[in-house]
Design a protein around this motif. Structure first.
Motif, mmCIF file in Angstrom:
data_model
loop_
_atom_site.group_PDB
_atom_site.id
_atom_site.type_symbol
_atom_site.label_atom_id
_atom_site.label_comp_id
_atom_site.label_asym_id
_atom_site.label_seq_id
_atom_site.Cartn_x
_atom_site.Cartn_y
_atom_site.Cartn_z
ATOM 1 N N MET A 1 -20.560 -10.675 43.612
ATOM 2 C CA MET A 1 -21.326 -11.367 42.596
ATOM 3 C C MET A 1 -21.779 -12.709 43.153
ATOM 4 S SD MET A 1 -19.136 -10.480 39.192
ATOM 5 C CE MET A 1 -17.550 -10.249 39.959
ATOM 6 N N LEU A 2 -23.020 -13.025 42.888
ATOM 7 C CA LEU A 2 -23.614 -14.241 43.435
ATOM 8 C C LEU A 2 -23.917 -15.229 42.314
ATOM 9 C CD1 LEU A 2 -26.152 -12.470 45.814
ATOM 10 C CD2 LEU A 2 -23.841 -13.254 46.350
ATOM 11 N N LEU A 3 -23.218 -16.357 42.324
ATOM 12 C CA LEU A 3 -23.439 -17.375 41.307
ATOM 13 C C LEU A 3 -24.788 -18.029 41.530
ATOM 14 C CD1 LEU A 3 -22.299 -19.068 38.930
ATOM 15 C CD2 LEU A 3 -21.404 -20.646 40.665
ATOM 16 N N VAL A 4 -25.625 -18.032 40.485
ATOM 17 C CA VAL A 4 -26.958 -18.618 40.608
ATOM 18 C C VAL A 4 -27.214 -19.749 39.615
ATOM 19 C CG1 VAL A 4 -28.008 -16.569 41.631
ATOM 20 C CG2 VAL A 4 -27.988 -16.808 39.165
ATOM 21 N N GLU A 5 -26.409 -19.818 38.530
ATOM 22 C CA GLU A 5 -26.659 -20.842 37.520
ATOM 23 C C GLU A 5 -25.390 -21.098 36.709
ATOM 24 O OE1 GLU A 5 -29.811 -21.636 33.856
ATOM 25 O OE2 GLU A 5 -29.886 -19.753 34.952
ATOM 26 N N VAL A 6 -25.217 -22.333 36.240
ATOM 27 C CA VAL A 6 -24.120 -22.707 35.350
ATOM 28 C C VAL A 6 -24.729 -23.417 34.152
ATOM 29 C CG1 VAL A 6 -21.999 -24.037 35.111
ATOM 30 C CG2 VAL A 6 -22.545 -22.981 37.316
ATOM 31 N N ARG A 7 -24.410 -22.912 32.925
ATOM 32 C CA ARG A 7 -24.973 -23.482 31.699
ATOM 33 C C ARG A 7 -23.857 -23.829 30.723
ATOM 34 N NH1 ARG A 7 -28.385 -18.633 29.852
ATOM 35 N NH2 ARG A 7 -28.775 -17.847 31.911
ATOM 36 N N PRO A 8 -23.938 -24.992 30.084
ATOM 37 C CA PRO A 8 -22.923 -25.322 29.074
ATOM 38 C C PRO A 8 -23.098 -24.469 27.822
ATOM 39 C CG PRO A 8 -24.598 -27.034 29.163
ATOM 40 C CD PRO A 8 -24.917 -26.067 30.261
ATOM 41 N N ARG A 9 -21.976 -24.226 27.120
ATOM 42 C CA ARG A 9 -21.970 -23.532 25.818
ATOM 43 C C ARG A 9 -21.611 -24.576 24.771
ATOM 44 N NH1 ARG A 9 -21.526 -18.296 24.986
ATOM 45 N NH2 ARG A 9 -20.117 -18.638 23.251
ATOM 46 N N PHE A 10 -22.378 -24.624 23.722
ATOM 47 C CA PHE A 10 -22.192 -25.641 22.702
ATOM 48 C C PHE A 10 -21.564 -25.055 21.443
ATOM 49 C CE2 PHE A 10 -25.525 -27.266 25.433
ATOM 50 C CZ PHE A 10 -25.157 -28.590 25.595
ATOM 51 N N GLU A 11 -20.844 -25.886 20.738
ATOM 52 C CA GLU A 11 -20.268 -25.515 19.445
ATOM 53 C C GLU A 11 -21.364 -25.538 18.390
ATOM 54 O OE1 GLU A 11 -16.263 -26.862 17.389
ATOM 55 O OE2 GLU A 11 -17.748 -28.485 17.391
ATOM 56 N N TYR A 26 -21.486 -18.756 33.361
ATOM 57 C CA TYR A 26 -21.746 -18.661 34.794
ATOM 58 C C TYR A 26 -22.623 -17.430 35.007
ATOM 59 C CZ TYR A 26 -18.040 -22.076 34.982
ATOM 60 O OH TYR A 26 -17.292 -23.218 34.799
ATOM 61 N N VAL A 27 -23.870 -17.656 35.401
ATOM 62 C CA VAL A 27 -24.828 -16.569 35.572
ATOM 63 C C VAL A 27 -24.720 -16.062 37.007
ATOM 64 C CG1 VAL A 27 -27.246 -15.889 35.446
ATOM 65 C CG2 VAL A 27 -26.342 -17.610 33.855
ATOM 66 N N VAL A 28 -24.451 -14.758 37.135
ATOM 67 C CA VAL A 28 -24.308 -14.157 38.455
ATOM 68 C C VAL A 28 -25.313 -13.022 38.631
ATOM 69 C CG1 VAL A 28 -21.879 -14.777 38.801
ATOM 70 C CG2 VAL A 28 -22.431 -12.647 37.644
ATOM 71 N N ALA A 29 -25.811 -12.904 39.860
ATOM 72 C CA ALA A 29 -26.686 -11.787 40.231
ATOM 73 C C ALA A 29 -25.815 -10.710 40.873
ATOM 74 C CB ALA A 29 -27.756 -12.257 41.209
ATOM 75 N N LEU A 30 -26.153 -9.460 40.597
ATOM 76 C CA LEU A 30 -25.375 -8.326 41.089
ATOM 77 C C LEU A 30 -26.179 -7.567 42.143
ATOM 78 C CD1 LEU A 30 -24.166 -7.153 37.574
ATOM 79 C CD2 LEU A 30 -22.959 -8.657 39.175
ATOM 80 N N PRO A 31 -25.920 -7.800 43.432
ATOM 81 C CA PRO A 31 -26.684 -7.128 44.487
ATOM 82 C C PRO A 31 -26.633 -5.600 44.379
ATOM 83 C CG PRO A 31 -25.373 -8.883 45.428
ATOM 84 C CD PRO A 31 -24.950 -8.739 43.989
ATOM 85 N N SER A 32 -25.502 -5.046 43.945
ATOM 86 C CA SER A 32 -25.377 -3.589 43.853
ATOM 87 C C SER A 32 -26.141 -3.017 42.663
ATOM 88 C CB SER A 32 -23.904 -3.201 43.760
ATOM 89 O OG SER A 32 -23.335 -3.725 42.573
ATOM 90 N N SER A 34 -29.496 -4.037 41.835
ATOM 91 C CA SER A 34 -30.861 -4.546 42.021
ATOM 92 C C SER A 34 -30.991 -6.009 41.612
ATOM 93 C CB SER A 34 -31.865 -3.698 41.239
ATOM 94 O OG SER A 34 -31.803 -2.364 41.654
ATOM 95 N N PHE A 35 -29.928 -6.766 41.824
ATOM 96 C CA PHE A 35 -29.888 -8.210 41.544
ATOM 97 C C PHE A 35 -30.105 -8.541 40.062
ATOM 98 C CE2 PHE A 35 -30.341 -8.037 46.073
ATOM 99 C CZ PHE A 35 -29.464 -9.021 46.496
ATOM 100 N N LYS A 36 -29.759 -7.605 39.181
ATOM 101 C CA LYS A 36 -29.773 -7.929 37.750
ATOM 102 C C LYS A 36 -28.726 -9.013 37.521
ATOM 103 C CE LYS A 36 -31.443 -3.556 36.163
ATOM 104 N NZ LYS A 36 -31.239 -2.338 35.424
#
Length: 92
Positions: A1-11, A26-32, A34-36
């Motif tokens: 899994m490839l970490l590409v972005e980190v976003r805060p979650r708000f209450e 933590y947004v990850v791309a999945l090479p296996s 098709s990088f979804k």
């Protein structure tokens, strides 16, 4: 899994977003796959910084849980974990 972005979650209170951060996605791309991408929710403090623009980091999650939920008239896949850490790779 490839970490590409980190976003805060708000209450949210009464349907309105507050400025209180409850965790991070933590947004990850999945090479296996098709990088979804998939967003993995971890409650609490930020555990990793976002990679520099145009780069990525190999990561693994602790206690990763995938689940299916119904929202806006369709099924979606969600994910949550208790931790995240980099995976060191050796260039040979």
């Amino acid at each position: 899994m490839l970490l590409v972005e980190v976003r805060p979650r708000f209450e949210y209170q009464n349907g309105q977003r507050t400025e209180t951060i409850t965790g991070y996605n933590y947004v990850v791309a999945l090479p296996s796959r098709s990088f979804k991408t998939i967003s993995v929710r971890i409650e609490g403090r930020q555990l990793m910084d976002e990679p520099e623009e145009g780069s990525y980091m190999n990561v693994e999650f602790s206690d990763l849980e995938l689940f299916i939920y119904w929202a806006q008239g369709q099924y979606s896949v969600g994910a949550r974990a208790t931790g995240i850490h980099p995976v060191l790779t050796l260039d040979i």
